[in-house]
Design a protein around this motif. Structure first.
Motif, PDB file in Angstrom:
ATOM      1  N   SER A 160      -2.700  10.486  -7.490  1.00 12.65           N
ATOM      2  CA  SER A 160      -2.695   9.688  -6.274  1.00 12.65           C
ATOM      3  C   SER A 160      -3.468  10.239  -5.351  1.00 12.65           C
ATOM      4  CB  SER A 160      -1.146   9.587  -5.565  1.00 12.65           C
ATOM      5  OG  SER A 160      -1.265   8.933  -4.336  1.00 12.65           O
ATOM      6  N   ASP A 198      -0.964   7.378   0.726  1.00 14.64           N
ATOM      7  CA  ASP A 198      -0.563   7.359   2.068  1.00 14.64           C
ATOM      8  C   ASP A 198      -0.222   8.573   2.693  1.00 14.64           C
ATOM      9  OD1 ASP A 198      -0.325   5.041   0.841  1.00 14.64           O
ATOM     10  OD2 ASP A 198       0.111   3.993   2.381  1.00 14.64           O
ATOM     11  N   ASN A 229       6.975   4.881   1.496  1.00 14.24           N
ATOM     12  CA  ASN A 229       6.759   4.655   0.017  1.00 14.24           C
ATOM     13  C   ASN A 229       6.430   6.187  -0.662  1.00 14.24           C
ATOM     14  OD1 ASN A 229       4.274   5.852   0.655  1.00 14.24           O
ATOM     15  ND2 ASN A 229       3.199   3.668   1.058  1.00 14.24           N
ATOM     16  N   ARG A 253       3.300   8.034  -5.209  1.00 15.87           N
ATOM     17  CA  ARG A 253       2.554   7.149  -6.295  1.00 15.87           C
ATOM     18  C   ARG A 253       1.316   6.658  -5.475  1.00 15.87           C
ATOM     19  NH1 ARG A 253       7.302   4.087  -9.026  1.00 15.87           N
ATOM     20  NH2 ARG A 253       8.173   4.288  -6.791  1.00 15.87           N
ATOM     21  N   GLN A 254       1.530   6.245  -4.274  1.00 13.06           N
ATOM     22  CA  GLN A 254       0.663   5.852  -3.115  1.00 13.06           C
ATOM     23  C   GLN A 254       0.128   7.144  -2.268  1.00 13.06           C
ATOM     24  OE1 GLN A 254       3.801   3.976  -2.975  1.00 13.06           O
ATOM     25  NE2 GLN A 254       2.780   2.973  -4.795  1.00 13.06           N
TER      26      GLN A 254
END
Length: 211
Positions: free
Chosen positions: A172, A144, A138, A141-142
Protein backbone atom coordinates in the motif's frame (compact mmCIF):
# COMPACT_ATOMS: atom_id res chain seq x y z
CA UNK A 1 16.51 17.92 4.35
CA UNK A 2 15.93 15.37 7.12
CA UNK A 3 13.68 12.50 6.16
CA UNK A 4 10.48 12.01 8.13
CA UNK A 5 9.85 8.54 9.54
CA UNK A 6 6.41 6.89 9.57
CA UNK A 7 6.63 3.86 11.83
CA UNK A 8 4.30 0.95 12.32
CA UNK A 9 4.03 -0.21 15.93
CA UNK A 10 3.21 -3.91 16.34
CA UNK A 11 5.77 -6.21 14.76
CA UNK A 12 7.97 -3.28 13.71
CA UNK A 13 8.81 -1.61 17.03
CA UNK A 14 7.05 -3.90 19.49
CA UNK A 15 7.35 -7.64 19.97
CA UNK A 16 3.57 -7.94 20.11
CA UNK A 17 2.30 -9.73 17.03
CA UNK A 18 2.19 -13.05 18.86
CA UNK A 19 -0.32 -11.59 21.30
CA UNK A 20 -2.42 -10.17 18.46
CA UNK A 21 -2.35 -13.49 16.63
CA UNK A 22 -3.94 -15.24 19.59
CA UNK A 23 -6.38 -12.59 20.82
CA UNK A 24 -9.23 -13.56 18.47
CA UNK A 25 -8.98 -17.18 19.59
CA UNK A 26 -8.78 -16.13 23.25
CA UNK A 27 -11.85 -13.94 22.82
CA UNK A 28 -13.94 -16.71 21.27
CA UNK A 29 -12.86 -19.26 23.88
CA UNK A 30 -13.84 -16.77 26.58
CA UNK A 31 -17.27 -16.56 24.93
CA UNK A 32 -17.60 -20.34 25.05
CA UNK A 33 -16.95 -21.18 21.40
CA UNK A 34 -14.97 -24.25 20.38
CA UNK A 35 -15.49 -24.26 16.59
CA UNK A 36 -12.54 -21.95 15.93
CA UNK A 37 -10.62 -22.46 12.66
CA UNK A 38 -6.83 -22.61 13.02
CA UNK A 39 -6.40 -20.00 10.28
CA UNK A 40 -8.36 -17.33 12.20
CA UNK A 41 -5.18 -15.34 13.04
CA UNK A 42 -4.26 -15.04 9.34
CA UNK A 43 -7.82 -13.93 8.51
CA UNK A 44 -7.82 -11.19 11.16
CA UNK A 45 -4.21 -10.07 10.66
CA UNK A 46 -4.76 -7.42 7.93
CA UNK A 47 -8.03 -6.13 9.41
CA UNK A 48 -8.65 -3.15 11.65
CA UNK A 49 -10.01 -3.89 15.11
CA UNK A 50 -13.53 -2.90 13.98
CA UNK A 51 -13.26 -5.08 10.88
CA UNK A 52 -12.08 -7.96 13.07
CA UNK A 53 -14.99 -7.41 15.44
CA UNK A 54 -17.43 -7.39 12.53
CA UNK A 55 -15.95 -10.63 11.15
CA UNK A 56 -16.22 -12.36 14.54
CA UNK A 57 -19.74 -11.01 15.11
CA UNK A 58 -20.91 -12.25 11.70
CA UNK A 59 -19.19 -15.63 11.62
CA UNK A 60 -20.13 -16.63 15.17
CA UNK A 61 -23.45 -14.75 15.24
CA UNK A 62 -22.60 -12.93 18.46
CA UNK A 63 -25.50 -10.78 19.62
CA UNK A 64 -23.41 -7.77 20.61
CA UNK A 65 -22.71 -4.47 18.85
CA UNK A 66 -19.57 -4.44 16.72
CA UNK A 67 -18.04 -1.73 18.91
CA UNK A 68 -18.65 -3.75 22.08
CA UNK A 69 -16.82 -6.73 20.60
CA UNK A 70 -13.95 -4.46 19.57
CA UNK A 71 -13.82 -2.97 23.08
CA UNK A 72 -13.72 -6.43 24.67
CA UNK A 73 -10.89 -7.53 22.38
CA UNK A 74 -9.01 -4.33 23.17
CA UNK A 75 -9.42 -4.98 26.88
CA UNK A 76 -7.69 -8.34 26.50
CA UNK A 77 -4.81 -6.58 24.73
CA UNK A 78 -4.66 -3.69 27.22
CA UNK A 79 -3.40 -5.99 29.95
CA UNK A 80 -0.60 -7.18 27.67
CA UNK A 81 0.42 -3.66 26.64
CA UNK A 82 0.42 -2.35 30.20
CA UNK A 83 2.31 -5.22 31.79
CA UNK A 84 4.19 -7.39 29.29
CA UNK A 85 5.02 -5.85 25.92
CA UNK A 86 8.68 -5.24 25.03
CA UNK A 87 10.55 -3.49 22.25
CA UNK A 88 12.02 -5.65 19.51
CA UNK A 89 15.76 -6.12 19.38
CA UNK A 90 17.60 -3.14 17.91
CA UNK A 91 14.79 -0.61 18.32
CA UNK A 92 16.41 1.48 21.07
CA UNK A 93 19.64 1.67 19.08
CA UNK A 94 17.61 2.78 16.04
CA UNK A 95 16.09 5.67 18.00
CA UNK A 96 19.45 6.70 19.46
CA UNK A 97 20.95 6.88 15.97
CA UNK A 98 18.11 8.91 14.44
CA UNK A 99 17.26 11.45 17.13
CA UNK A 100 17.17 14.36 14.68
CA UNK A 101 14.33 12.96 12.56
CA UNK A 102 10.65 13.71 12.96
CA UNK A 103 8.73 10.50 13.57
CA UNK A 104 5.15 9.38 14.01
CA UNK A 105 3.32 6.15 14.72
CA UNK A 106 0.89 4.88 12.05
CA UNK A 107 -0.84 1.79 13.37
CA UNK A 108 -3.89 -0.45 13.17
CA UNK A 109 -3.91 -0.56 16.98
CA UNK A 110 -6.31 1.76 18.78
CA UNK A 111 -4.89 4.90 20.37
CA UNK A 112 -5.37 4.06 24.06
CA UNK A 113 -3.50 0.77 23.60
CA UNK A 114 -0.67 2.55 21.79
CA UNK A 115 -0.34 4.97 24.70
CA UNK A 116 -0.18 2.08 27.19
CA UNK A 117 2.55 0.41 25.13
CA UNK A 118 4.66 3.52 24.58
CA UNK A 119 4.50 4.38 28.27
CA UNK A 120 5.64 0.89 29.24
CA UNK A 121 8.68 0.99 26.92
CA UNK A 122 9.54 4.62 27.73
CA UNK A 123 8.85 6.13 24.31
CA UNK A 124 5.70 8.13 25.03
CA UNK A 125 7.44 11.46 24.24
CA UNK A 126 9.43 10.34 21.18
CA UNK A 127 6.80 10.83 18.46
CA UNK A 128 5.18 13.88 16.93
CA UNK A 129 1.79 12.15 16.96
CA UNK A 130 -0.08 8.86 16.68
CA UNK A 131 -2.44 8.08 13.82
CA UNK A 132 -4.59 4.94 13.75
CA UNK A 133 -6.51 2.95 11.17
CA UNK A 134 -9.67 3.25 13.25
CA UNK A 135 -9.42 7.03 13.14
CA UNK A 136 -8.78 6.95 9.39
CA UNK A 137 -11.77 4.69 8.82
CA UNK A 138 -9.93 2.04 6.80
CA UNK A 139 -7.08 -0.43 7.04
CA UNK A 140 -3.52 -0.21 5.77
CA UNK A 141 -4.61 -2.00 2.64
CA UNK A 142 -5.29 1.58 1.52
CA UNK A 143 -2.45 4.14 1.72
CA UNK A 144 -4.58 6.89 3.31
CA UNK A 145 -2.97 6.53 6.74
CA UNK A 146 0.53 6.99 5.31
CA UNK A 147 -0.50 9.96 3.16
CA UNK A 148 -2.16 11.65 6.14
CA UNK A 149 0.86 10.94 8.34
CA UNK A 150 3.21 12.56 5.82
CA UNK A 151 0.92 15.57 5.59
CA UNK A 152 0.87 15.98 9.38
CA UNK A 153 4.66 15.68 9.46
CA UNK A 154 4.80 18.50 6.86
CA UNK A 155 6.66 16.10 4.60
CA UNK A 156 6.35 15.33 0.92
CA UNK A 157 5.74 11.66 0.16
CA UNK A 158 9.17 11.39 -1.46
CA UNK A 159 10.77 12.75 1.74
CA UNK A 160 9.08 10.26 4.07
CA UNK A 161 10.14 6.70 4.89
CA UNK A 162 7.63 4.05 5.96
CA UNK A 163 8.80 1.25 8.26
CA UNK A 164 6.52 -1.81 8.23
CA UNK A 165 6.51 -5.54 8.91
CA UNK A 166 3.31 -6.44 7.02
CA UNK A 167 3.27 -7.15 3.29
CA UNK A 168 -0.16 -5.61 2.67
CA UNK A 169 0.95 -2.34 4.31
CA UNK A 170 4.24 -2.25 2.41
CA UNK A 171 2.41 -2.80 -0.88
CA UNK A 172 0.00 0.00 0.00
CA UNK A 173 2.70 2.50 1.00
CA UNK A 174 4.85 1.64 -2.01
CA UNK A 175 1.90 2.12 -4.36
CA UNK A 176 1.49 5.66 -3.01
CA UNK A 177 5.12 6.51 -3.74
CA UNK A 178 6.69 6.09 -0.30
CA UNK A 179 10.16 4.70 0.27
CA UNK A 180 9.59 1.57 2.34
CA UNK A 181 11.73 -0.36 4.79
CA UNK A 182 10.53 -3.88 5.54
CA UNK A 183 11.18 -5.16 9.06
CA UNK A 184 11.22 -8.88 9.81
CA UNK A 185 8.69 -10.30 12.25
CA UNK A 186 8.17 -13.95 13.04
CA UNK A 187 4.41 -13.67 12.48
CA UNK A 188 5.00 -12.67 8.85
CA UNK A 189 7.89 -15.03 8.14
CA UNK A 190 5.89 -16.73 5.37
CA UNK A 191 5.79 -13.36 3.57
CA UNK A 192 9.47 -12.50 4.00
CA UNK A 193 10.54 -13.23 0.42
CA UNK A 194 7.61 -11.24 -0.98
CA UNK A 195 8.36 -8.34 1.36
CA UNK A 196 11.98 -8.32 0.21
CA UNK A 197 10.78 -7.95 -3.39
CA UNK A 198 8.31 -5.13 -2.69
CA UNK A 199 10.10 -3.02 -0.07
CA UNK A 200 12.99 -0.76 -1.02
CA UNK A 201 15.02 -2.28 1.81
CA UNK A 202 14.57 -5.13 4.27
CA UNK A 203 16.14 -5.74 7.68
CA UNK A 204 15.93 -8.40 10.34
CA UNK A 205 17.02 -5.90 13.01
CA UNK A 206 16.25 -2.16 12.86
CA UNK A 207 19.62 -1.29 14.40
CA UNK A 208 21.24 -2.42 11.15
CA UNK A 209 19.40 0.20 9.08
CA UNK A 210 21.28 3.31 7.99
CA UNK A 211 19.92 6.32 6.15
Amino acid sequence: MNKAFILDLDGTLLDSMGAWQNVGIKYLIKKGFTNIPPNLPSILKPLTILESANYIKTEWQIDLPQQTIADEINELMAQFYQNEVELKAGVRAFFERHKEHKMCIATATDRHLVKHALKRVGLEDRFEFIITSTEMGNSKRQPDIFIEAAKKLSSKIEDAIVFEDALHAIISATSAGFYTVGVYDESFKHETEQIKKVANEFFYDLSDWRL
